[in-house]
Structure formats: structure tokens, C-alpha cells
Enzyme design. Sequence first.
Site, PDB file in Angstrom:
ATOM      1  CG  ASN A   1      -1.797   1.092   1.120  1.00 30.58           C
ATOM      2  OD1 ASN A   1      -1.716   2.123   0.491  1.00 30.58           O
ATOM      3  ND2 ASN A   1      -2.684   1.104   2.112  1.00 30.58           N
TER       4      ASN A   1
ATOM      5  NE  ARG B   1      -4.411   3.915  -1.836  1.00 32.79           N
ATOM      6  CZ  ARG B   1      -3.725   5.005  -1.476  1.00 32.79           C
ATOM      7  NH1 ARG B   1      -2.463   5.057  -1.027  1.00 32.79           N
ATOM      8  NH2 ARG B   1      -4.287   6.275  -1.752  1.00 32.79           N
TER       9      ARG B   1
ATOM     10  CG  HIS C   1      -7.867   8.598   0.056  1.00 32.74           C
ATOM     11  ND1 HIS C   1      -7.847  10.152   0.174  1.00 32.74           N
ATOM     12  CD2 HIS C   1      -6.443   8.529   0.085  1.00 32.74           C
ATOM     13  CE1 HIS C   1      -6.471  10.332   0.172  1.00 32.74           C
ATOM     14  NE2 HIS C   1      -5.771   9.651   0.179  1.00 32.74           N
TER      15      HIS C   1
ATOM     16  NE  ARG D   1      -1.056  14.891  -3.056  1.00 33.52           N
ATOM     17  CZ  ARG D   1      -1.649  13.758  -2.744  1.00 33.52           C
ATOM     18  NH1 ARG D   1      -3.095  13.898  -2.622  1.00 33.52           N
ATOM     19  NH2 ARG D   1      -1.170  12.878  -2.474  1.00 33.52           N
TER      20      ARG D   1
ATOM     21  CD  GLU E   1      -5.982   3.189   2.346  1.00 39.81           C
ATOM     22  OE1 GLU E   1      -6.590   3.587   1.671  1.00 39.81           O
ATOM     23  OE2 GLU E   1      -4.662   3.113   2.969  1.00 39.81           O
TER      24      GLU E   1
END
Length: 411
Positions: free
Chosen positions: A7, A98, A186, A247, A390
Site C-alpha cells: 500500500n 493499492r 482513497h 498539495r 486498507e
Amino acid sequence: MKFLILNAGSSSQKSCLYELAGDRLPETAPEPLWEAFIDWTVLENQGRLMVETPGQKQVIILETGDRQRGIARMLDTLVIGDHAVLKSLGEIDLVGHRVVHGGTNYAEATLITPTVQQAIADLIPLAPAHNPAHLEGIEAIGEQLGDVPQIAVFDTAFHRTIAAPAAEYPIPQAWTDLGIRRYGFHGTSHKYCAQKTAEILGKPLTELKLITCHIGNGASLTAIKNGVSIDTTMGFTPLEGLMMGARSGSIDPAIVLFLQETQGLTPAEINATLNKKSGLLGVSGRSPDLRVILQAKAEGDEQAQLAYAMYIHCFRRCLGAMVASLEGLDTLVFTAGVGENAATVRADVCQAFQFLGLKLDPELNDRSPRNAVISTPDSLVKVVIVHTEEDWAIAQDCWQWWHSQGPGKKP
């Protein structure tokens, strides 16, 4: 069966090894045989590798920032040293990855072939902080494990249910026909957290109006109604929406034109700055790590104070937009590194929504309990912390892919 899950985030690499037996998935996530986490932000031009097996933990400093070499060193710990859980890497049956951006072509777990690998590479302009890291992981596994099947689980898949009014941009149809639309990201985390929240509350997911807040170095909010995504803050790329670690989040697009025309900056230079040198890092001039910002804020650093104030303001504004899309709110869910651990962020965000009848329990919030309700019993909006898993969600998709192949069809 032994499934290795990779991931890769924009600033980290989380991995784990699951052993799954029988023809049915367990109802709850099993304890991994092995877990590893590489943080690329703590040390300059180095990585910090943490390896954990039942009853044991180890920290290894990676003397290079080269991610492929870091992944190779991480894989070594599976078979070498005190944390070894395998006799050889050949015991691994499948590797699940992922992958942040799958474009419009991939909406389910997919065997990674040269064609799929090229598609992930072609989508790098839309996920410049992530898709390169996924490719590094895919290539490292190919070098270390040979022909083991590798499966891509795409973050964009969960958001394919967003209807056109929310998914499309107000641009000429000819541009929309180029594939310019809101993809959302996500998704693996948002989907898992929605399901886990319904379990925690003891209510059917189809009866809840949820907003899941995946807040880490990268961050996004998703409005979930009747168990499906109906709106989300990230868009064509993961750059849209919330102010993040490095970001910018959403800005006036005319700013890009202004910089090109007056400063002579190239699209590549602007793209790199907006994705890697903006957000908390850009405003504070210190770090993309919220922990560093909070410390500097407490010490009186004015730019850190401004960065945090902007961060909370943007969070509240985007959250309000998700409430409007849902036409109400039953439950607010916080997850991921910041969402699960930063009590001050949760408190400052929730304070603005007291008018909805949201009442945070200060003591519970300060404890940051895992998979628990942290609002007061009389709160009209439940507030929940969910530990996102996840890796387990990816493993579930990989298991379903494996069993869908049928006898004799597996690679």
C-alpha cells in the site's frame, strides 16, 4: 494461501502479509504474520523502516531514499533475521497493490499485465505523487518474486457511483469526452470505513448518511448515502479539494495561467510545486508533517499558525459542501494518520458544526480511541474514529479475485 499487500502512499510504504485458509473469508481482519512501514518524510534522503511481527518490533534506517531499494530491503526482513516469517519469498502466492488511479477502464481488482502496468504509467500525470510509487512496487516485486501474480486494487473504483452532476465539470462537452471528470481517490479506505462504521453503530449501512474523512499527508472527504459514494473532494487528480501536507488542494485555475504568463513557469514546474511544495509545507516553509506544524505553532511561529488556520478553514469549507450533497448528516467519520490521531484537528473541525447538533466528547476525543464513537450520547451527529485497514480491504478483493479464477485458472 499467503497474500502480500503493498500500500504505497505519497510519502510512505505500508505492507503486510496475510495467511488465509479455507474457502471463506474471516468476518474480521486476521492478525498479519508480518507488517512493515516505510516513512520517507522523517529523515532527509533516507527512509525509516519499521517491521513488526507478533511480539516483536524493529526499526531500520534505510541509508538511501531510493524507494525500490527500500522495498527490496523491506522484503528481506520476511526471510532474514529475527523477524523472518518465511523460509523463502517463493511461499507468497499473490501480491496485491493499492493503485490510486485506474482511469475509466478499471473498476475492480485486476491482474497486472504489461498492458495494465502501462496504463498505470500513462495515468501518472493524473496521480503524479502515487502512480510512480505503485510502479516502483510492482517492478520491485517482479525482480524479487518473479512471476507471482500481482493484483491491482484501484482507489477510483468506489467513486464510480457518483452521478454526472457531481462527477462532471462545467466545461465544454468535448473536454469531458477526453475523460476529464471527477474520479475521486482513497476509495478503498472510504469504502472500508463506511462498512466498519455501520458495524460499530449497529445499523445498516444503507440507512446512514456518512461523511468519511480520510486525513493523512493526502486527504479527502466522501459523502456516502445508501452505502455508495455520491460526492467526494478529490477530482480529476488527487490535487483537488482539501489543503494537504504538500498539495495545495483547490485553487483558482487562473493562477496557473498567471504563473505561466508572468513568471515563465512550465506546466511541469507548476505541477511539481502544487503537488510537492504547497499545502502545509508551502505555507509554513517547514514541513508537510502536521506534527511539525503543530509544534512550530505552539512555539509561536506565525507561518505555522497561518498554515494550520488555513488547513482547518479549508477542511470546514469542504465538509460543509459534503453535508449539502448529502442533504443532512448522521455520522462523521475520521480516519488515517491525522484523522485517527490528531485530537486538536477533530476538535477544531467539529466546533464549526455544533449548529447541526454535533457534540464532541472532549475526554473521548483526547484519547483517540480506535473504532469508537467520540461524540456525546445526545449528539444528533455521531462522530466516529475508524482505524482504516486498507490492507485488509485490498486482501479481501485479492481473495475474491483468486477464487473467481476457479480450479485450473489461477496463474
